[in-house]
Design a protein around this motif. Structure first.
Motif, mmCIF file in Angstrom:
data_model
loop_
_atom_site.group_PDB
_atom_site.id
_atom_site.type_symbol
_atom_site.label_atom_id
_atom_site.label_comp_id
_atom_site.label_asym_id
_atom_site.label_seq_id
_atom_site.Cartn_x
_atom_site.Cartn_y
_atom_site.Cartn_z
ATOM 1 N N GLU A 1 25.693 47.847 -0.924
ATOM 2 C CA GLU A 1 24.583 47.410 0.122
ATOM 3 C C GLU A 1 24.243 48.646 0.462
ATOM 4 O O GLU A 1 22.924 48.790 0.493
ATOM 5 C CB GLU A 1 26.028 47.621 1.265
ATOM 6 C CG GLU A 1 25.881 46.108 1.685
ATOM 7 C CD GLU A 1 24.564 45.970 1.805
ATOM 8 O OE1 GLU A 1 23.587 45.666 2.045
ATOM 9 O OE2 GLU A 1 24.117 44.362 1.078
ATOM 10 N N LYS B 1 19.395 49.161 -0.239
ATOM 11 C CA LYS B 1 19.231 49.246 0.629
ATOM 12 C C LYS B 1 17.989 50.448 0.734
ATOM 13 O O LYS B 1 17.057 49.959 0.619
ATOM 14 C CB LYS B 1 20.127 49.922 1.771
ATOM 15 C CG LYS B 1 18.942 50.156 2.485
ATOM 16 C CD LYS B 1 19.485 50.521 4.174
ATOM 17 C CE LYS B 1 19.628 51.520 4.912
ATOM 18 N NZ LYS B 1 20.583 52.043 6.558
ATOM 19 N N LYS C 1 14.120 49.366 -0.225
ATOM 20 C CA LYS C 1 12.991 49.431 0.580
ATOM 21 C C LYS C 1 11.727 50.424 -0.194
ATOM 22 O O LYS C 1 10.879 50.354 -0.179
ATOM 23 C CB LYS C 1 13.474 50.857 1.111
ATOM 24 C CG LYS C 1 13.094 52.199 1.719
ATOM 25 C CD LYS C 1 13.212 52.205 3.211
ATOM 26 C CE LYS C 1 12.221 52.757 3.972
ATOM 27 N NZ LYS C 1 11.220 53.052 3.542
ATOM 28 N N ARG D 1 17.812 39.975 -1.689
ATOM 29 C CA ARG D 1 17.505 40.446 -0.849
ATOM 30 C C ARG D 1 16.045 40.049 -0.760
ATOM 31 O O ARG D 1 15.266 40.037 0.745
ATOM 32 C CB ARG D 1 17.821 41.562 -0.466
ATOM 33 C CG ARG D 1 17.175 42.880 0.689
ATOM 34 C CD ARG D 1 18.607 42.295 1.976
ATOM 35 N NE ARG D 1 19.783 42.079 1.567
ATOM 36 C CZ ARG D 1 21.014 43.363 1.754
ATOM 37 N NH1 ARG D 1 20.314 44.608 1.482
ATOM 38 N NH2 ARG D 1 21.977 42.737 1.673
ATOM 39 N N ASP E 1 25.905 50.740 6.295
ATOM 40 C CA ASP E 1 25.753 50.645 5.371
ATOM 41 C C ASP E 1 27.072 49.855 4.231
ATOM 42 O O ASP E 1 26.120 49.715 3.621
ATOM 43 C CB ASP E 1 24.462 51.659 5.021
ATOM 44 C CG ASP E 1 22.965 51.341 5.834
ATOM 45 O OD1 ASP E 1 23.008 49.840 6.165
ATOM 46 O OD2 ASP E 1 22.827 52.715 6.069
#
Ligand code: FAD
Length: 333
Positions: free
Chosen positions: A79, A83, A87, A115, A192
């Motif tokens: 995770e 993330k 980004k 994602r 997260d």
């Protein structure tokens, strides 16, 4: 993300214990070639904590380096890493994103593709740019290795692929190349992390990995028994190499899976590959045909292994191998 707004070939730089993995340097070499065809730049993306040699990525082909250096990212976790990379993709909008088909790459790349709603081709053996429309053509074995499928991702960006270690070739390093490292900060919150790593237990192996070896003496069904494999081991000792095998001898329980070369084994690229009693099935060739110099020993002169061999010996391995060992011993006296 539509294709017009995307630019650049990105490579996820895998690290373990702060050490950059070879597969990422191999991917940088391929990325350099793809970026050249697209007239774009190569960006290396590093995630971790105190990773060694980040600046050296420039030597292997990176034109830009993005580095998320954060104590919370010391160990790989799905995770938090997803993330960070999501980004990076949102901010930088890459055209292509490449990953090693390692345990980490196989976990991270599909999660990330899901994602950001793009496609992913796993386990590619070849990557090319289509001359006409500039799409990435991602080729991988399909239907049990019976055909090679070329897959494209025309409507979504980035185009994502994983590539097995050893398939691509590292670029010749350019030691003078220096690029700026962009500090890409991403805050990792407690939520997260979906799990906690209590302990990392490394597998202890005293044996050298066949992917690291410069010389491999490989045996197939024609070698047959464990006793006969001792003859290969003696040749490997004389040459300063190690023993690997085809799938036939792994399936029959003579050799362990970790030394299997080929499509469902490991991809190797040694300086010298000696194939003993191996027919040269396409799935075996897929793992070794990029070796620098190939010697094949087979009693059947029509065996396909001779098509990729630089030097072929038609004969019985049980006679040829001891004779070779003797010759090498004599040469050392
Ligand atoms: P064989 O094909 O049986 O060849 C034995 C050779 O030894 C023959 O050419 C014979 O002439 C020769 N020989 C026999 N006796 C002697 C002697 N005394 N002296 C000299 N030569 C002798 N295979 C892999 O290796 N790696 C993989 O990763 C792999 N993945 C696969 C994935 C899929 C989906 C499938 C369907 C197959 C895969 N295979 C793989 C299997 C592959 O198709 C072959 O069956 C396998 O490679 C054959 O192994 P071999 O060459 O040792 O045996």
């Amino acid at each position: 993300m539509n294709r017009e707004e995307c630019n650049g070939v990105f490579v996820y730089i895998e690290q373990k214990n702060g050490n950059i993995q070879n597969v990422s340097l191999e991917l940088l070499g391929k990325a350099q070639e793809l970026a050249g065809n697209l007239n774009q730049e190569v960006t290396a993306v590093v995630v971790g904590s105190d990773v060694a040699g980040v600046d050296k990525l420039a030597h292997y082909g990176a034109d830009n380096i993005i580095y998320t250096n954060n104590d919370d990212l010391k160990l790989y976790m799905t995770e938090p890493y997803t993330k960070v990379l999501a980004k990076v993709i949102e901010d930088k909008k890459p055209e292509i994103f490449l990953f090693g088909a390692t345990a980490i790459g196989r976990d991270l790349a599909p999660r990330l593709a899901g994602r950001i709603h793009t496609g992913l081709t796993a386990d590619c053996t070849s990557l090319e740019i289509n001359e006409e429309n500039k799409d990435l053509m991602m080729t991988r074995p399909a239907f049990g290795g019976n055909i090679m499928a070329t897959i494209v991702c025309p409507d979504h960006r980035p185009q994502m692929a994983t590539v097995r270690p050893g398939v691509m070739k590292k670029a010749v390093p350019d030691m003078d190349k220096v690029v700026e490292i962009e500090d890409f900060a991403v805050e990792i919150k407690a939520e997260d992390k979906t799990y906690e790593i209590l302990e990392v237990v490394n597998e202890v192996s005293e044996k050298m990995d066949i992917q690291e070896a410069k010389i491999l003496v490989s045996g197939g069904r024609g070698v047959g028994t464990a006793e006969n494999f001792e003859k290969l081991a003696r040749l490997a000792d004389e040459l300063g190499g190690i023993v690997s095998s085809s799938r036939a001898t792994v399936d029959s329980g003579v050799m362990p899976k970790e030394v299997q070369v080929g499509q469902t084994g490991k991809t190797v690229r040694p300086d010298l590959y000696v194939a003993c009693g191996i027919s040269g099935a396409i799935q075996h060739l897929a793992g070794m045909e990029e070796s620098e110099f190939i010697v094949a020993i087979n009693k059947d002169e029509t065996a396909p292994i001779f098509d990729v061999a630089d030097l072929g010996i038609v004969g019985d391995v049980n006679k040829v191998l001891p004779a070779l060992v003797e010759e090498l011993k004599m040469a050392k006296v």
